[in-house]
Design an enzyme around this catalytic site. Sequence first.
Site, PDB file in Angstrom:
ATOM      1  N   CYS A   3       0.818  -1.227   0.000  1.00 59.44           N
ATOM      2  CA  CYS A   3       0.000   0.000   0.000  1.00 59.44           C
ATOM      3  C   CYS A   3       0.849   1.274   0.000  1.00 59.44           C
ATOM      4  CB  CYS A   3      -0.944   0.002   1.195  1.00 59.44           C
ATOM      5  SG  CYS A   3      -2.059  -1.393   1.224  1.00 59.44           S
ATOM      6  N   ASN A  25     -10.158   0.225   0.563  1.00 56.94           N
ATOM      7  CA  ASN A  25      -8.703   0.232   0.464  1.00 56.94           C
ATOM      8  C   ASN A  25      -8.299  -0.319  -0.906  1.00 56.94           C
ATOM      9  OD1 ASN A  25      -5.958  -0.163   0.685  1.00 56.94           O
ATOM     10  ND2 ASN A  25      -6.036  -1.223   2.655  1.00 56.94           N
ATOM     11  N   HIS A  71      -2.986   7.255   3.502  1.00 55.69           N
ATOM     12  CA  HIS A  71      -3.442   5.986   2.924  1.00 55.69           C
ATOM     13  C   HIS A  71      -4.869   5.710   3.392  1.00 55.69           C
ATOM     14  CE1 HIS A  71      -3.749   2.021   1.471  1.00 55.69           C
ATOM     15  NE2 HIS A  71      -3.620   1.433   2.647  1.00 55.69           N
TER      16      HIS A  71
HETATM   17  N1  COA Z   1     -18.647  -7.650  10.343  1.00 51.48           N
HETATM   18  C1  COA Z   1     -19.057  -7.888  11.598  1.00 51.48           C
HETATM   19  N2  COA Z   1     -18.206  -8.281  12.572  1.00 51.48           N
HETATM   20  C2  COA Z   1     -16.906  -8.430  12.248  1.00 51.48           C
HETATM   21  C3  COA Z   1     -16.425  -8.189  10.948  1.00 51.48           C
HETATM   22  C4  COA Z   1     -17.346  -7.790   9.981  1.00 51.48           C
HETATM   23  N3  COA Z   1     -16.991  -7.547   8.708  1.00 51.48           N
HETATM   24  N4  COA Z   1     -15.093  -8.410  10.938  1.00 51.48           N
HETATM   25  C5  COA Z   1     -14.739  -8.771  12.180  1.00 51.48           C
HETATM   26  N5  COA Z   1     -15.832  -8.798  12.966  1.00 51.48           N
HETATM   27  C6  COA Z   1     -15.926  -9.143  14.385  1.00 51.48           C
HETATM   28  C7  COA Z   1     -14.790 -10.033  14.814  1.00 51.48           C
HETATM   29  O1  COA Z   1     -15.087 -11.380  14.501  1.00 51.48           O
HETATM   30  C8  COA Z   1     -14.763  -9.771  16.299  1.00 51.48           C
HETATM   31  O2  COA Z   1     -15.760 -10.536  16.919  1.00 51.48           O
HETATM   32  P1  COA Z   1     -15.475 -11.250  18.333  1.00 51.48           P
HETATM   33  O3  COA Z   1     -15.203 -10.114  19.278  1.00 51.48           O
HETATM   34  O4  COA Z   1     -16.738 -11.973  18.573  1.00 51.48           O
HETATM   35  O5  COA Z   1     -14.289 -12.115  18.084  1.00 51.48           O
HETATM   36  C9  COA Z   1     -15.171  -8.289  16.415  1.00 51.48           C
HETATM   37  O6  COA Z   1     -15.805  -7.973  15.173  1.00 51.48           O
HETATM   38  C10 COA Z   1     -14.016  -7.356  16.656  1.00 51.48           C
HETATM   39  O7  COA Z   1     -12.963  -7.726  15.774  1.00 51.48           O
HETATM   40  P2  COA Z   1     -11.650  -6.895  15.679  1.00 51.48           P
HETATM   41  O8  COA Z   1     -10.721  -7.517  14.686  1.00 51.48           O
HETATM   42  O9  COA Z   1     -11.130  -6.582  17.032  1.00 51.48           O
HETATM   43  O10 COA Z   1     -12.258  -5.535  15.063  1.00 51.48           O
HETATM   44  P3  COA Z   1     -11.555  -4.174  14.833  1.00 51.48           P
HETATM   45  O11 COA Z   1     -12.282  -3.094  15.494  1.00 51.48           O
HETATM   46  O12 COA Z   1     -10.064  -4.242  15.032  1.00 51.48           O
HETATM   47  O13 COA Z   1     -11.780  -3.960  13.261  1.00 51.48           O
HETATM   48  C11 COA Z   1     -10.536  -4.150  11.216  1.00 51.48           C
HETATM   49  C12 COA Z   1     -11.258  -4.879  12.342  1.00 51.48           C
HETATM   50  C13 COA Z   1      -9.953  -5.162  10.255  1.00 51.48           C
HETATM   51  C14 COA Z   1     -11.537  -3.262  10.493  1.00 51.48           C
HETATM   52  C15 COA Z   1      -9.444  -3.251  11.839  1.00 51.48           C
HETATM   53  O14 COA Z   1      -8.676  -4.021  12.721  1.00 51.48           O
HETATM   54  C16 COA Z   1      -8.530  -2.635  10.807  1.00 51.48           C
HETATM   55  O15 COA Z   1      -8.923  -1.762  10.067  1.00 51.48           O
HETATM   56  N6  COA Z   1      -7.247  -3.053  10.797  1.00 51.48           N
HETATM   57  C17 COA Z   1      -6.274  -2.483   9.925  1.00 51.48           C
HETATM   58  C18 COA Z   1      -6.571  -2.848   8.527  1.00 51.48           C
HETATM   59  C19 COA Z   1      -5.630  -2.205   7.592  1.00 51.48           C
HETATM   60  O16 COA Z   1      -5.322  -1.066   7.726  1.00 51.48           O
HETATM   61  N7  COA Z   1      -5.187  -2.991   6.634  1.00 51.48           N
HETATM   62  C20 COA Z   1      -4.413  -2.559   5.558  1.00 51.48           C
HETATM   63  C21 COA Z   1      -3.162  -1.902   5.948  1.00 51.48           C
HETATM   64  S1  COA Z   1      -2.428  -1.350   4.511  1.00 51.48           S
END
Ligand code: COA
Length: 333
Positions: free
Chosen positions: A115, A285, A255
């Site tokens: 990215c 993204n 980004h």
């Molecule tokens: N819909 C509903 N629930 C979801 C879900 C979705 N699409 N994706 C994950 N969950 C759930 C998980 O299963 C988890 O449930 P649990 O508590 O029962 O286990 C809960 O939501 C929380 O998950 P978590 O991973 O802690 O959520 P989060 O707030 O961290 O959000 C991301 C997840 C992926 C959106 C976030 O971590 C993120 O943006 N990370 C960085 C991504 C990124 O920048 N990537 C590219 C870099 S270049």
Amino acid sequence: MKQRRAKILAVESYLPKKILTNDDMAVMVDTSDDWIVSRVGIKQRHIAAEGEFTSTMGVRAAQKILDKTGIDPASIDMVIVTTLSPDYLFPSTACLIQSELGLTNAAAFDLQAACSGLVYGLATAKAFIESGQASNILLIASEKLSAFVDYTDRNTCILFGDGASAVLVTEGSGIFTIGEFVLGADGTCRDLLCLPGGGARNPASHETVDQKKHFIKMEGREVFKHAVRRMEEAMEACLKKAGLESGDISYLVPHQANLRIIEALRKRFQISPERVIVTVDLYANTSASSIGIALEHLMHNHPLALHDKVLLAVFGSGFTFGSMVLEVTGEVK
Ligand code: COA
């Protein structure tokens, strides 16, 4: 002798027509519009059609630049494509685009910094231009991430979209002058965001397919923390190198991965919301191309005055990260 300065003459983008909304995603996996909007800030993403690839989307964005600027294609001496979703492992997507556009005088290569690719690419273009080794570089960021997304994995499939952006970097006049930058990497975190299959380490086999190794894998929560910290550090280092304070920045173009990451950066640097460019809601993204798409959005939707400073900030798999200052030195057409 006058110092050569690398300038951005034009920025264009291409988004495929098909749109997947959050409600569409909720039919595919257990998720909801509410969850996605509140946790990530994405409302929809564009998805390539059958027959559209990283190279063809890159060609569409680059063709817009050739048409708009009227530059003689024979004067393009380098094509750099930055992508983590190339058409093939080889030949490079840059070679496919070079031939499709008939850029017969151009060297061509791919640059892989995930990215962070567009900022790595701009830094590379600047080095070639300012050392006198090239004069007109077509830098293209294009991603068909939908080819590598597991649409049964709700943790990742909601996050990504397809699209391309293209930038013409020259030694003549330009809308932006490419200023100071910092680039960084931390390969110890390689497993937190990766695509394990299909390379020389795990060549395609029935086993790699059964184990879904050809899809994007991500430890979301960990990646989130690193993204905020690394972009923060890169922005700070870049501002310092340029002798600027965050108050000197007219616009931040970060980004586009998660609105909460962008918000954390905005608050940390005390930048008002109208000075931060957000496109993640519309396009999700799009990896390397996201900065180019956001930069084009800035150019067409916000007033830019001569000598305004625009700060770019990127983070991606690897990990890779970086930040760069652009100074407005020309008029947006
Ligand atoms: N819909 C509903 N629930 C979801 C879900 C979705 N699409 N994706 C994950 N969950 C759930 C998980 O299963 C988890 O449930 P649990 O508590 O029962 O286990 C809960 O939501 C929380 O998950 P978590 O991973 O802690 O959520 P989060 O707030 O961290 O959000 C991301 C997840 C992926 C959106 C976030 O971590 C993120 O943006 N990370 C960085 C991504 C990124 O920048 N990537 C590219 C870099 S270049």
